[in-house]
Each structure stands twice: as structure tokens, then as C-alpha cells.
Design an enzyme around this catalytic site. Sequence first.
Site, short mmCIF file in Angstrom:
data_model
loop_
_atom_site.label_atom_id
_atom_site.label_comp_id
_atom_site.label_asym_id
_atom_site.label_seq_id
_atom_site.Cartn_x
_atom_site.Cartn_y
_atom_site.Cartn_z
N TYR A 1 0.88 -1.21 0.13
CA TYR A 1 -0.02 -0.06 -0.03
C TYR A 1 0.93 1.42 -0.03
O TYR A 1 0.62 2.14 -0.64
CB TYR A 1 -0.90 -0.19 1.25
CG TYR A 1 -1.94 1.15 1.13
CD1 TYR A 1 -3.12 1.23 0.63
CD2 TYR A 1 -1.59 2.30 1.96
CE1 TYR A 1 -4.15 2.24 0.76
CE2 TYR A 1 -2.13 3.37 2.01
CZ TYR A 1 -3.38 3.48 1.39
OH TYR A 1 -4.41 4.32 1.63
N GLU B 1 9.38 7.36 19.04
CA GLU B 1 8.70 6.56 19.51
C GLU B 1 8.18 5.33 18.56
O GLU B 1 8.40 5.54 17.36
CB GLU B 1 7.15 7.14 20.12
CG GLU B 1 7.53 8.50 21.09
CD GLU B 1 6.07 9.16 20.96
OE1 GLU B 1 4.95 8.70 20.80
OE2 GLU B 1 6.05 10.59 21.07
N LYS C 1 5.84 3.23 16.50
CA LYS C 1 4.51 3.55 15.79
C LYS C 1 3.58 2.30 15.86
O LYS C 1 3.83 1.29 15.18
CB LYS C 1 4.78 3.77 14.36
CG LYS C 1 3.36 4.23 13.45
CD LYS C 1 3.55 4.99 12.16
CE LYS C 1 2.48 5.24 11.61
NZ LYS C 1 1.25 4.17 11.02
#
Length: 670
Positions: free
Chosen positions: A37, A117, A119
Site C-alpha cells: 500500500y 516513539e 508507531k
Amino acid sequence: MTSTEAKQKVQELRNTLQEWADKYYDEDSPVVSDFEYDMKMNELKELEKQFPELITKDSLTQKVGGHVKEGFQKVEHEVPLQSLQDIFSFEELEEFSQRVEKAARENQIKDIQYVVETKIDGLSCALEYQNGIFVRGATRGNGLIGEDVTENLKTMKAIPQKLKEAINITVRGEVFIGKEEFEKMNQEREILEKPLFANARNAAAGSLRQLDSKITAKRPLDIYIFNVQKIEGKEFNSHYEELLYLETLGFHVNPIKVRCKTIPEVIKEIEKIGENREALSFGIDGAVVKVDNLTLREKMGTTSKVPRWAIAYKYPPEKKETKLRDIICQVGRTGAITPMAILEPVKVAGSTISKTTLHNEDFIKEKDLKIGDTVVIQKAGDVIPEVVEVKKEKRTGEEIDFEMPEVCPVCGGPAIREEGEAVLRCTGIECPAKLLRNIVHFVSREAMNIDGLGYAIIEQLMEKDLIHNIADIYTLTLDEIASLKKNGKKFAQNLVDSINKSKENDLFQLITALGIRHIGVKGAKILANKYKSMDKLMEASKESLAMTEEIGEVTANSIYNFFHQEQTIDLIQKLKQAKVNMKKIEEEEVEQVLQGKNFVLTGSLEKYSRKEASDIIEKLGGKTSGSVSKKTDYVLAGEDAGSKLEKAKELGIAILTEEEFEQMIKEERE
């Protein structure tokens, strides 16, 4: 590429991406990998960059993909829940840092730090608190408008209903299902013959977007909070400070959050997360890099879709070569026999891979795999590693062809691949690999209907070595069952009573319970009505079975082969010894007032379950079907009837309410 060609290509890409996005966001049922995608989206972005005149507001590059699901109230987000810009290289990360530094210089801000961070791969949502009390929760939706899922979120233990301070705050978090919990959930669904979830993200999304919060409550959902959307009465200078404050309020905050002063530090943390991702208890689909200084964030602003002060680094799929040492077959809990590649151990995307599924016989033939081949393994994200290529140029001539087995490698029962199917299956009813699934089916409501003997209890009985086959259900003692629960005597007595009661069931229930391929309740009733006893059914020839109403040649072969297996004969003998009824129970003759009438049931009925209504129709000579066609005489419609009702209206088929159905039966009988 000409402008005309670009326009055509852009439209093709948008159509494909929209179709994929609808499946991913709205149906929680992805048809391609995240990587595929992302690559297609990148292709669209590049074309729009070359031909900016082709950019439109409805392009997925300009908006978030989701919609509000029918049945939920809409929630307008006071602060938009935006998406993130994806990057796939450290060069793009450097470009991001240059934009940050430029904005800092223009606004005379010297403090440039970043927070890295994980995901988390889940479903984003906003939680709203008034005076420290949780009042509303909503999904991201299209970023501006989401779904009100407050009642579903209230079932989650990880979400505090009351904060440690009486503050007005809206936070954003990611709802997810942990890796182990996801595996266990799919194992249970496999045994219950329910469709498996494609991945943990879609399992979490589907669970949170249930119209019935009781279903959500049964799912192992968790959440990590990663942002303050809005807060009253407090001010912060940095994102990192906000995260620490959220922890003091009682929120589960993303456990991986590292402050970095420079981009080399950021790169080091991204690489560290990538190397250790296998050890994480939750799935991730990248690392997020955010500007820490909140003033700088405000100055940088956002586009219509993404913030300019944050990006998401997506880990590229890693490929490695290794040797295919052997191919062995494993038997799943539904009897599916799956070939597994035994590999020379190789480290791919942070984990050592020594085996992986080869799916089925067709996959092996398509790839032209041979034992001894040099193969290429790929592991994109947190998905199962797969063989993507064979290095045929490295063959020595000593490679060996692989043949699927003719018998089950676990129990020795016949292994059958039916026409039109890709899967080879063990058909042995006493196969140890299938035992849990077979017992769950045997005791289910539509089969032997043994109330109280659910999935969890069966698991306990097997773990305690109290049952080794289906017939062992009938040898369980009161004390053995009571040992499963604290103060379990009442539970044990109820279960023993239910087991004993099942011995008196009609023949069709036992036939259903055996789980013969292609035979459900309807087929079991037809067989019971024709053959009257288990012995007569077991003696039936293929020709006799094939001539039975609604039993075709394929199903006849399945029934005949099933009853001529040693395992089946052994089980039936054990059930006879347990005094389980083997004959059709003749009922009082009822006038067949619905003879020749075809019914379709749709929606939720008030007075009957679907099964009860079907039983009444069939008892009175009618038939039920799962789909509406020109052959349908009546559609019995309850609450929330959907597409079947609409099709019935289109075809001009008579539609009955429950009251009209009851009146019809009454009038016909009179």
C-alpha cells in the site's frame, strides 16, 4: 510521461488505493500488505509532485482514508486526528530535519530536540475527560469526524474511567491487541471455524468498532496514549513533558519514547527499535519522530492531512538468502495439512528464521520449490516470513522434488484434497491434532448441545489429561469435572446432567456433531429421515447416498469415505457403549401445511431464534435457505434486516413479520 498519460495513471492509482483503503479502514479486512500500500501511495505522490495540476481534494494523498461506520453516532473532533507523512530512508529523515531547522531559525527558536516513539499498529482514537471523568471516546474516522465508541472503550481495563486529577483533557491513543493475545484469539477462532483475522491491527479495529459492546468486552484490547490533543488549566513546553504528565494521571503511555538532540541520535534509536522489534509484546509498523518543542510545532503547523512537525519512518522489508533443508507437514486444528519449510537459520528483520509456512501444494509448484534449493526469505514488518524467490541458477542437480502425503502425518487417517480447494485435509475424526476442534464442534448448540461444556472447559479437560477423544466426554465423573473450578460441585452436576441428557438426542444431532465434510444440520436431518439409524447410514452405498435428496456425488463420497474409516467406526462403537442414541426419534405426525414453501430468514427475531424458526418451518414441511432468489416464496424479516430484505422487495417476494408468520401457521392449520 505526457500529461494525458499521467492523468490516466493517477486515476488508476487513486481507484486502486481507495479500494484498498476501504477494505483496510472501513471493513477491517486488508487485501494487501502495508508495504505494498505504501509503495503504491508513494507512486501516486511522485506523480502528483510532477503534475501538481492533477492534485484534487479527494485524493488519498490529501485526506485520511476512513469513514464513519453505519450504526455509530458521528463525533466531530475539536482537534483533528491527522495521519503522518511516511518516509522510507534516512535521506528523507535528513530532509525533514532541514525543514525543522529552517522553521526554528525563522522563529528564533534554539531548542531543537526530537522524541522517537514506536508507531503502534492499531486503531487511533481520542479520549475525552471532564473533571477527570471519562465522558467520550471516538475513532479517528476521516480525521475530522469519527465514530462514537464510548461504550466499547469503557469495557477496556487499560483505559482509566477516572483520572488522578480532576482535569479537562482530550488525549489520543492507539488501541491494539498484543502479539500473544492475537495468536490465542485466532487459534480459538480457527477451532470455532470462524474467519481468522488477517493481522492484529485489523482485529483491534474490528473489535473496537462493534455495535455490541459485549463483543468488544470479550476481546483482549489494550491502548497506549501518545499525545495531548487539548488540555485546560495547564501548559507544557515539550511533548516529552506531556507524556510524563499523562503517566501521572494514570494513562498507559507508549513505553518507548526517547528524547534525542540530534538526527544521528534519532537514527540510532530508529535502528535500535528495528533490531528489537521482535521482543516487543505489541506489533509496530514503524518509528515516529516528533519535534519536542511545542512552540516550534505550533509555528510549523500542519497540512490538510499531516502535521509538518512529525514523520513516520517505515522499515523496509529485508531479504536474505538461505538453504531449504527440508519440507515437513504440520496438521492444524481444523485438519488442514500445511507444508512447512525447514530452513538453514538466517537473521531477517531482527529475528532468526529457521522455518516458515509454504501454504499449500499449489504454492510449492508455483515457486518450483525443491528440497535443497537456495531461497530468498522476506519479512516485511511484523508479518510471518515468507519464501519469495528460488535461486534456480544455484541448483546443483542434487535437489529433491517434494510430494504431499496421502495420509495424515499425525494419525495416519486419509488425507484428501477436494476438487476446487487448495488445502489438503486429514479426515480422521480421532486425529489428536484435531481433537480440540472436533470436541468443540461435537458439543456445540447445533450439534449435541451440551450446555456448559465450552471451549475453555474443554481446554482444561485436555490439559488435565481427562479426555483423549470425543467419547471420553461420556466417561467424565462428577469429581473430575468439579476439580476444574473452585467450589465446582454445582457446576459439575449441571454439566453431568447436560452430558447425560445429550445421550437422548435425535439421530440428526449426532450426525451433525460428527462434523462430516459438507454436512450441516440440514443435511443431517435429510440423512436421519432417510436412513433412520446410524447402522443403516454406515451401511449405505455411494449410489444410495448420491440419490438422496440434496446430496450430490461429492457429498455422497465424503459421507461414504467418512463412515468407512477405522477411526469413525471406533468412535461410533465407543458412543454406542456410552448409550448415546443411534436412531431417529419418530415424532407425532404434523400436518405439512408449509409443504413446498421456501423461506429465507433475515434480521433479529423477537420470539424465536433463527434456529427455532427454521425448525418450525421444516417441521411443517417447508424449507429454509440462506439466500433470496426467484424460488423464494417468503422472507421472514426481523429487526435490522439488511440486503436480503432489499433483494426480496426488488423481486416482489412476500415479506412476513413474526406476527404474520404466526397467523399464517395458525390459518393453515385451521
